[in-house]
Design a protein around this motif. Structure first.
Motif, PDB file in Angstrom:
ATOM      1  N   ARG A 163      -2.458  -0.580 -13.064  1.00  0.00           N
ATOM      2  CA  ARG A 163      -3.295  -1.718 -12.666  1.00  0.00           C
ATOM      3  C   ARG A 163      -4.388  -1.966 -13.706  1.00  0.00           C
ATOM      4  O   ARG A 163      -4.660  -3.113 -14.086  1.00  0.00           O
ATOM      5  CB  ARG A 163      -3.913  -1.468 -11.300  1.00  0.00           C
ATOM      6  CG  ARG A 163      -4.867  -2.569 -10.841  1.00  0.00           C
ATOM      7  CD  ARG A 163      -5.562  -2.211  -9.539  1.00  0.00           C
ATOM      8  NE  ARG A 163      -6.502  -3.268  -9.166  1.00  0.00           N
ATOM      9  CZ  ARG A 163      -7.743  -3.349  -9.593  1.00  0.00           C
ATOM     10  NH1 ARG A 163      -8.219  -2.432 -10.441  1.00  0.00           N
ATOM     11  NH2 ARG A 163      -8.523  -4.337  -9.212  1.00  0.00           N
ATOM     12  N   ALA A 187       1.193   3.888  -3.428  1.00  0.00           N
ATOM     13  CA  ALA A 187       0.763   5.262  -3.172  1.00  0.00           C
ATOM     14  C   ALA A 187       1.793   6.277  -3.661  1.00  0.00           C
ATOM     15  O   ALA A 187       1.453   7.451  -3.860  1.00  0.00           O
ATOM     16  CB  ALA A 187       0.506   5.462  -1.686  1.00  0.00           C
ATOM     17  N   GLY A 204      -7.325  -1.166  -3.639  1.00  0.00           N
ATOM     18  CA  GLY A 204      -7.882  -0.638  -2.397  1.00  0.00           C
ATOM     19  C   GLY A 204      -7.517   0.794  -2.118  1.00  0.00           C
ATOM     20  O   GLY A 204      -7.941   1.365  -1.109  1.00  0.00           O
ATOM     21  N   ALA A 205      -6.694   1.385  -2.987  1.00  0.00           N
ATOM     22  CA  ALA A 205      -6.232   2.763  -2.744  1.00  0.00           C
ATOM     23  C   ALA A 205      -7.363   3.751  -2.946  1.00  0.00           C
ATOM     24  O   ALA A 205      -8.265   3.559  -3.761  1.00  0.00           O
ATOM     25  CB  ALA A 205      -5.088   3.070  -3.689  1.00  0.00           C
ATOM     26  N   ASP A 223      -3.442  -5.678  -5.713  1.00  0.00           N
ATOM     27  CA  ASP A 223      -4.502  -5.640  -4.702  1.00  0.00           C
ATOM     28  C   ASP A 223      -4.448  -4.339  -3.914  1.00  0.00           C
ATOM     29  O   ASP A 223      -5.479  -3.744  -3.603  1.00  0.00           O
ATOM     30  CB  ASP A 223      -4.390  -6.832  -3.757  1.00  0.00           C
ATOM     31  CG  ASP A 223      -4.732  -8.161  -4.421  1.00  0.00           C
ATOM     32  OD1 ASP A 223      -5.330  -8.130  -5.509  1.00  0.00           O
ATOM     33  OD2 ASP A 223      -4.385  -9.201  -3.845  1.00  0.00           O
ATOM     34  N   ALA A 224      -3.236  -3.900  -3.610  1.00  0.00           N
ATOM     35  CA  ALA A 224      -3.076  -2.643  -2.874  1.00  0.00           C
ATOM     36  C   ALA A 224      -3.586  -1.468  -3.696  1.00  0.00           C
ATOM     37  O   ALA A 224      -4.209  -0.545  -3.174  1.00  0.00           O
ATOM     38  CB  ALA A 224      -1.613  -2.441  -2.494  1.00  0.00           C
ATOM     39  N   ALA A 225      -3.312  -1.492  -4.993  1.00  0.00           N
ATOM     40  CA  ALA A 225      -3.779  -0.409  -5.863  1.00  0.00           C
ATOM     41  C   ALA A 225      -5.284  -0.408  -5.959  1.00  0.00           C
ATOM     42  O   ALA A 225      -5.916   0.656  -6.053  1.00  0.00           O
ATOM     43  CB  ALA A 225      -3.150  -0.558  -7.254  1.00  0.00           C
ATOM     44  N   GLU A 266       0.829  -1.208   0.000  1.00  0.00           N
ATOM     45  CA  GLU A 266       0.000   0.000   0.000  1.00  0.00           C
ATOM     46  C   GLU A 266       0.863   1.258   0.000  1.00  0.00           C
ATOM     47  O   GLU A 266       0.546   2.248  -0.664  1.00  0.00           O
ATOM     48  CB  GLU A 266      -0.929   0.006   1.217  1.00  0.00           C
ATOM     49  CG  GLU A 266      -1.998  -1.067   1.214  1.00  0.00           C
ATOM     50  CD  GLU A 266      -1.484  -2.444   1.602  1.00  0.00           C
ATOM     51  OE1 GLU A 266      -2.242  -3.425   1.444  1.00  0.00           O
ATOM     52  OE2 GLU A 266      -0.321  -2.544   2.068  1.00  0.00           O
ATOM     53  N   ALA A 267       1.957   1.220   0.764  1.00  0.00           N
ATOM     54  CA  ALA A 267       2.850   2.374   0.815  1.00  0.00           C
ATOM     55  C   ALA A 267       3.568   2.578  -0.510  1.00  0.00           C
ATOM     56  O   ALA A 267       3.767   3.715  -0.956  1.00  0.00           O
ATOM     57  CB  ALA A 267       3.873   2.191   1.942  1.00  0.00           C
TER      58      ALA A 267
END
Length: 416
Positions: free
Chosen positions: A389, A380, A415-416, A411-413, A376-377
């Motif tokens: 993505r 971002a 949820g961003a 997956d992190a992208a 996630e970090a």
């Protein structure tokens, strides 16, 4: 099979080296899960999969030099040493080279691996076209000017297996490397651009604890072989004779004090030798060059803890680019590289402390090196990662080309 340094063991069910592009197409089409593998110089699981790893290093380079377009087309599995030799023999050159000329062109480009120079883009910025085997085995070109191009270059292997690349070239040029010793830390911190801008490509080598700094390698692009160079650099003195980054490297460094072909002086290691230490762990972080002083001071505060476990740190700069997932995307960057001894417990303990020190400066880890930053970090810090993505999902909706590492990023992208 392990990576080049021996610190990572791949979990893939098989490793295949098809001898032709057509064989790559067949393999990708019939494999439920597949990832591209270069010359195994990544230090983490970025390239890994629970399916099949495919390397293009067995495919003939099939060089094709177009002097009118100023483009050379090469096989993606070709090592930069071979490309450099081919071009130099014909009076042509690349704009930049990595310190290690033995990495594959495709692997270096897919991970944004860089080279150095205040005004030089990373190796990926030379790309003018990519020929990619898609998840269904189809073959396509993505060239500069196509809307998907900025997201297709540093693609982490998520858009397919790249089999051929077009690279921008220019007429050959002379480079001379000189080594300076005795640069005080205070002098570097007082004017970082004066040091990193002292040549076409500049590397500062340090253990963080020693003052003055160990070595500064300045690679100057010259108009003639007898062009004079200064004997001092901000108080540091130019030395004569050979110089190694590490004593164990058996003089695998490039020529010093003599102007020669770009291909002999831009890499840190001779193209005919087997380079670097091998038994090591590498980490690297990219920060905005405007934050260079603060970032360096933050890491230097940990010098006493870092130095006992470090082989060497190299500080380099790289110019900003417009590639969506390049570590230098959108910002001129300072790359802070650590080559650690093969001491996993120490590196595991130190890495999050270094990352915490750099956190105010939004560090981007090298895609292929050890780090502990959360997905996630990371995503971002790339303004176009959401677009990347979307491109991945449009190109490979079934996720055939994804591995555990890359899936976590996607997956992190989401949820961003």
């Amino acid at each position: 099979m392990r990576n080049w340094s021996g610190i990572y063991e791949y979990r893939a069910t098989a490793v295949e080296a098809p001898p032709t592009v057509e064989a790559v197409q067949d393999l990708v089409a019939r494999s439920p899960r597949v990832r591209a593998l270069g010359t195994r110089h990544s230090f983490n699981d970025l390239a890994d999969t629970d399916g099949v790893l495919v390397t293009t290093t067995a495919i003939d380079p099939s060089f094709d030099l177009d002097t009118d377009r100023r483009v050379v087309t090469v096989g993606a599995g070709t090592r930069y040493a071979a490309v450099a030799t081919y071009l130099t023999d014909r009076g042509w050159a690349l704009h930049n080279m990595g310190s290690l000329p033995h990495i594959s062109v495709g692997g270096a480009i897919a991970t944004g691996t860089h080279g150095s120079g205040d005004l030089n883009g990373n190796l990926s910025t030379a790309v003018r076209g990519l020929q990619i085997v898609g998840p269904d085995g189809s073959l396509r070109w993505v060239r500069h000017g196509h809307p998907d191009f900025p997201g297709s270059v540093v693609a982490l292997g998520l858009l397919g297996v790249t089999v051929r690349l077009e690279l921008a070239v220019q007429p050959s040029y002379l480079v001379r490397q000189d080594v300076y010793r005795g640069l005080p830390w205070a002098t570097l911190l007082a004017d970082v651009p004066a040091i990193t801008g002292a040549g076409y490509s500049v590397s500062v080598f340090t253990d963080w604890a020693t003052d003055p700094i160990g070595q500064v390698w300045v690679k100057r692009r010259l108009e003639s072989a007898d062009e004079p160079v200064p004997d001092e650099l901000a108080g540091a003195v130019r030395i004569e004779g050979a110089s190694q980054i590490l004593p164990s490297e058996d003089d695998n460094t490039t020529q010093q004090g003599v102007a020669g072909a770009w291909s002999a002086a831009l890499p840190h290691f001779r193209i005919e030798s087997t380079p670097s230490n091998g038994d090591e762990i590498q980490t690297e972080y990219f920060v905005d060059r405007a934050d260079a002083v603060g970032a360096l001071e933050a890491v230097r505060a940990l010098a006493a803890d870092i130095a006992p476990h470090l082989l060497i740190t190299e500080l380099r700069t790289i110019a900003a680019d417009d590639l969506w997932t390049s570590m230098a995307s959108g910002r001129d960057s300072l790359a802070i590289h650590f080559t650690f001894k093969n001491e996993p417990d120490a590196v595991v303990a130190l890495t999050p402390r270094i990352e915490a020190a750099l956190e105010p400066f939004a560090p981007r880890p090298h895609w292929g090196k050890v780090h502990t930053l959360a997905p996630e970090a990371i995503v971002a810090r790339y303004p176009r990662f959401g677009d990347f993505r979307d491109l991945v999902h449009r190109t490979d909706p079934e996720g055939k080309l994804r591995g555990r590492h890359t899936q976590a990023l996607l997956d992190a992208a989401a949820g961003a």
